[in-house]
Design a protein around this motif. Sequence first.
Motif: not given
Length: 253
Positions: A138-145, A175-177, A161-163, A191-198
Amino acid sequence: MRDVRLLLISDIHANNTALGAVLKDASSRRYDQVIHLGDALGYGPNPREVLDVLRDLDAVCIMGNHDQMLLEYVDGKRATRDSVVSLALRWQIERLSERDIGWVRTWRDGIDDPDVGARYRHGTPVSLDDYTDSVAAAREVFGQWQGRLGFVGHTHVPAVYATLNAPTGEWIKGQLFHDGGSYMVPPTTRVILNPGSVGQPRDGNPRASYAIYDTARSHFEVFRVAYDIPRAQEASLEAGLPQVLAARLAVGK
């Protein structure tokens, strides 16, 4: 920005039994738009049925890596392999119509939604294939985006994943759910938010996962839904798909 409630689903992987359970559960929670974050196809026994449901929902569909691989097999751009991924995709191709495949071709590798102020992409906000699966990633992504709100799938694990602003710059928190839960997005946080897999959770919890994001409240909530796993396993085995694909549904791996 407009106030909407987004139903966020991802990684159905042709598991229509799980998708049906998710939609039944979500029907009581009210939503305005369905966003599918990739990998409707691959692994499971119900590719046509899942596409029919997504089409009926008028879902915004993002290209996933399995969806892309299926198109590459159709176009002769990918070498055939003896892997479970390859076997399932080639089996699915034989069961999809030209209309189905034509629709998948229209899916985009990422969408910026100005009405919500969000980016939808399968892997990370900057990649279809990479995983947002750790604080380091996530740190790498936030650096690029430099965007504020990103929705992704691909990991099959619901997470945020949040800054965090600190004297030395941005810190990253994850944080995982595992059993569901909610997260209120602070006004200055990216933030980068992931709803998980159906259709194929991989966090050790076999229950299907989805999320609702309320733009008015900046509120993200993950729900875990029990579904008829033996029925999904039976459909997979009857289709002649590799046994491991049915077995893993019961353990959430």
